[in-house]
Design a protein around this motif. Structure first.
Motif, PDB file in Angstrom:
ATOM      1  N   ARG A  37     115.213  28.885 -33.354  1.00  0.00           N
ATOM      2  CA  ARG A  37     115.778  28.178 -34.482  1.00  0.00           C
ATOM      3  C   ARG A  37     115.244  28.785 -35.772  1.00  0.00           C
ATOM      4  O   ARG A  37     114.071  29.064 -35.892  1.00  0.00           O
ATOM      5  CB  ARG A  37     115.413  26.693 -34.451  1.00  0.00           C
ATOM      6  N   THR A  46     119.663  22.665 -40.283  1.00  0.00           N
ATOM      7  CA  THR A  46     120.020  23.445 -39.103  1.00  0.00           C
ATOM      8  C   THR A  46     119.027  23.260 -37.960  1.00  0.00           C
ATOM      9  O   THR A  46     119.248  23.766 -36.870  1.00  0.00           O
ATOM     10  CB  THR A  46     120.077  24.944 -39.449  1.00  0.00           C
ATOM     11  N   GLU A 125     121.070  20.335 -30.397  1.00  0.00           N
ATOM     12  CA  GLU A 125     121.792  20.612 -31.646  1.00  0.00           C
ATOM     13  C   GLU A 125     123.113  19.853 -31.749  1.00  0.00           C
ATOM     14  O   GLU A 125     123.701  19.775 -32.829  1.00  0.00           O
ATOM     15  CB  GLU A 125     122.049  22.109 -31.816  1.00  0.00           C
TER      16      GLU A 125
END
Length: 245
Positions: A37, A46, A125
């Protein structure tokens, strides 16, 4: 009311043993590396991490302030909070790395539990987009509840665990919602059979009620301390601002 919500969870066969009242207060977990990530253009929106407690954290693991949201998917006030607070939280709290958001399921009823299982479906996610999709469309998908027949309601609380959750998903049209999120019916069915996760979420709800004294939804905590008298964005916003600025 809380007591009613926990009794309904028990009807699903999901309630777990109560957690001792004397347990230690939760501590903010130490930051862990997030393999694979990276932060794009300095925007921490994000970064998503699933914790060992089946919660999800959005943002910088080293953030100065951790906001925890106790959310029920059948709670209209939770849906209103999501609509009102999601954008400002992401833009002014998470994106710059000063704050992170942890979402904890506080399960009130069998329908709520079914949605919670679906928000957990897939990799970490996907969680926050699943979470938003159900809260933002709550008024539409929950509408069949008022006209549900006795036979339908019986299907929600009898039979095997998988039969119950799939009946709820069918009656409330959750399969089409998940299809818009890229899930096949087979993937949805698999997530709806996760009774182990359901038991953990029920236990976490009991724990939050008994140990943290969470009495309704939405409720909030900042760095592990539950905020008394705070149940909407108007009352939460100045408390976050005072800690971040």
């Amino acid at each position: 009311m809380l007591d009613r919500g926990l009794r309904i969870v028990g009807a699903l066969g999901l309630a777990a043993a109560a957690v001792a009242l004397g347990a230690a207060a939760p501590q903010k977990p130490a930051a862990k590396p997030l393999p694979g990530r990276s932060v794009t253009n300095g925007n921490w929106n994000t970064v998503v991490r699933r914790t060992a407690d089946d919660t999800y954290i959005l943002g910088n693991p080293d953030a100065k302030v951790r906001l925890t949201e106790f959310i029920s998917y059948t709670c209209p006030h939770c849906a209103h909070f999501e609509t009102e607070a999601d954008a400002p939280l992401r833009l002014a709290f998470v994106a710059n790395g000063k704050g992170s958001i942890e979402v904890r399921s506080f399960v009130r009823d069998p329908i709520d539990m079914t949605v919670a299982l679906l928000t957990h479906c897939g990799p970490p996610e996907k969680f926050f987009l699943n979470h938003t999709a159900f809260l933002r469309s709550q008024a539409k998908w929950i509408a069949p509840l008022k006209d549900a027949s006795a036979a339908q309601k019986a299907r929600w609380s009898s039979g095997s665990f998988a039969a119950r959750t799939r009946a709820i998903a069918d009656d409330f049209h959750f399969y089409p919602i998940m299809a818009t999120r890229g899930y096949t019916a087979q993937q949805v069915d698999k997530c709806l059979t996760d009774e182990a996760l359901a038991n953990r979420l029920a236990k976490a709800t009991e724990d939050a009620a008994q140990r943290l004294f969470v009495r309704g939804t939405p409720s909030f905590a900042i760095d592990g301390v539950v905020l008394s008298g705070t149940s909407d964005w108007a009352s939460l916003r100045p408390q976050l601002a005072a800690r971040v600025d």
